[in-house]
Scaffold this active site. Structure first.
Site, short mmCIF file in Angstrom:
data_model
loop_
_atom_site.label_atom_id
_atom_site.label_comp_id
_atom_site.label_asym_id
_atom_site.label_seq_id
_atom_site.Cartn_x
_atom_site.Cartn_y
_atom_site.Cartn_z
N GLN A 1 0.83 -1.21 0.00
CA GLN A 1 0.00 0.00 0.00
C GLN A 1 0.86 1.26 0.00
O GLN A 1 2.08 1.17 0.14
CB GLN A 1 -0.90 0.00 1.24
CG GLN A 1 -0.13 -0.22 2.53
CD GLN A 1 -0.93 -0.99 3.58
OE1 GLN A 1 -2.11 -1.32 3.39
NE2 GLN A 1 -0.28 -1.31 4.69
N HIS B 1 -9.04 3.40 19.30
CA HIS B 1 -8.20 2.40 19.98
C HIS B 1 -8.86 1.92 21.28
O HIS B 1 -8.83 0.73 21.59
CB HIS B 1 -6.81 2.97 20.25
CG HIS B 1 -6.00 3.15 18.99
ND1 HIS B 1 -5.29 4.30 18.72
CD2 HIS B 1 -5.81 2.32 17.94
CE1 HIS B 1 -4.70 4.16 17.54
NE2 HIS B 1 -5.00 2.98 17.05
N ASP C 1 -0.26 0.48 13.79
CA ASP C 1 0.10 1.73 14.48
C ASP C 1 0.32 1.48 15.98
O ASP C 1 0.80 2.35 16.68
CB ASP C 1 -0.98 2.79 14.26
CG ASP C 1 -2.35 2.31 14.71
OD1 ASP C 1 -3.21 2.01 13.84
OD2 ASP C 1 -2.55 2.16 15.94
N ASP D 1 -8.28 -5.15 13.55
CA ASP D 1 -8.09 -3.70 13.44
C ASP D 1 -7.46 -3.44 12.09
O ASP D 1 -6.28 -3.11 11.97
CB ASP D 1 -7.18 -3.24 14.59
CG ASP D 1 -6.78 -1.78 14.48
OD1 ASP D 1 -5.96 -1.34 15.31
OD2 ASP D 1 -7.27 -1.10 13.56
N THR E 1 -7.59 -2.22 7.74
CA THR E 1 -8.04 -1.23 6.77
C THR E 1 -9.39 -1.67 6.21
O THR E 1 -9.95 -2.68 6.63
CB THR E 1 -6.98 -1.14 5.65
OG1 THR E 1 -6.46 -2.45 5.40
CG2 THR E 1 -5.81 -0.26 6.07
N PRO F 1 -5.19 -5.86 0.71
CA PRO F 1 -4.75 -6.93 1.62
C PRO F 1 -5.78 -7.28 2.68
O PRO F 1 -5.76 -8.38 3.23
CB PRO F 1 -3.47 -6.37 2.25
CG PRO F 1 -3.51 -4.90 2.04
CD PRO F 1 -4.30 -4.67 0.77
#
Ligand code: SAM
Length: 290
Positions: free
Chosen positions: A40, A71, A95, A165, A167, A172
């Site tokens: 990406q 989060h 992240d 968590d 995209t 992917p």
């Protein structure tokens, strides 16, 4: 998408989503990093009012100012809905913000983050070090690889909680929203185990959410629930998490005030926990029909 490309005044970052006819902008005079990885395109923007902003393939992922909303709500409601979550896996989450929240729970013995793109984590360490503070926790494992393969290889009945968590369901992450993956998740969960998956916007993506819940139950999950919460930088500013239970029955509600205070959370508490499960009528009706 830079402002020039989107025809907006210079000095703004804008995410235009043609499919939903929506756009979101942040005042940002500067893109400080851009790289194409095998998976990406990752970009980092310096914004005027939201701190650093990470985008993946032009989609907003995490900002310094509001990441706590996502989060905290992708971790604590599910953790406190399980009687004793010892072994947790996070698929995606590169992240590291979700990992940080998970490891605030003393009952967690192991937390494995399975992120396909190591560059997301390395850039997070550079621009969002506050999210990476738990990476060195002895209970943490940072695995870089495809979550679909990792779950296929997972030991049966070895996990209490799976947090997806990821995209959006493209590229992917597409396979993470499919029945085949849910079959592997179900196998990897212990009896009483839970799966929670980021499930996009209740107002823009309700059909996707209904489809996900249908697939989760079709492969054998006993029950599905939806929780929702605000997320400023995501399309519509309203986001959700879908919980699937391996075993039927009421979710646990471990909402001890001292334990919650110890989480040092900014959004999450016993009231926002309960509120997250309180669904608007149009959502409740659509999911009842799924
Ligand atoms: N909160 C964000 C959202 O809702 O859009 C997600 C943030 S997190 C950065 C998403 C991560 O999922 C990305 O780092 C991406 O590389 C990762 N990812 C996507 N597909 C994956 C897969 N198949 N296995 C593991 N990680 C994956």
């Amino acid at each position: 998408m830079s402002s020039e490309a989107s025809g907006l005044p210079a000095g703004w970052f804008t995410e235009v989503v043609e499919a939903t006819g929506t756009a979101f902008s942040l005042k940002s005079a500067e893109r400080v990093h851009a790289e194409a990885t095998p998976y990406q395109k990752i970009e980092i923007w310096k914004t005027d009012t939201f701190g650093w902003l990470m985008t993946i393939d032009g989609c907003t992922m995490v900002s310094t100012r509001d990441n706590f909303l996502y989060h905290e709500m992708m971790s604590h409601p599910a953790l406190n809905s399980h009687p004793n979550p010892e072994h947790v896996v996070i698929v995606g989450g590169g992240d590291c913000g979700t990992l940080r929240e998970v490891l605030k729970h003393p009952e967690v013995k192991t937390a494995t983050q399975v992120e396909i793109d190591e560059r997301v984590t390395r850039l997070s360490e550079q621009y969002f070090p506050e999210l990476c503070v738990a990476n060195g926790d002895p209970r943490a494992t940072l695995f870089f690889g495809d979550g679909i393969q990792w779950m296929k290889d997972a030991k049966p009945e070895s996990l209490d909680l799976i947090i997806i968590d990821s995209t959006d369901p493209v590229g992917p992450a597409e396979g993470l929203f499919g029945a085949k993956f849910y079959v592997d998740c179900l196998k990897a969960l212990k009896p009483g185990g839970l799966l929670v998956q980021q499930s996009e916007s209740p107002i823009l993506h309700l059909e996707l959410i209904a489809e996900m819940h249908h697939h989760m139950r079709a492969v054998g999950f006993a029950q599905t629930r939806l929780l929702h919460f605000p997320q400023t930088i995501y399309p519509s500013g309203w986001w959700s998490g879908s919980i699937a239970q391996k075993t039927a029955g009421a979710l646990a509600e471990r909402l001890d005030d001292n334990a919650i205070d110890a989480l040092d959370a900014q959004f999450y508490n016993a009231d926002t926990h309960r509120a997250a499960f309180a669904l608007p009528t149009f959502v409740r009706k659509r999911l009842a029909a799924s």
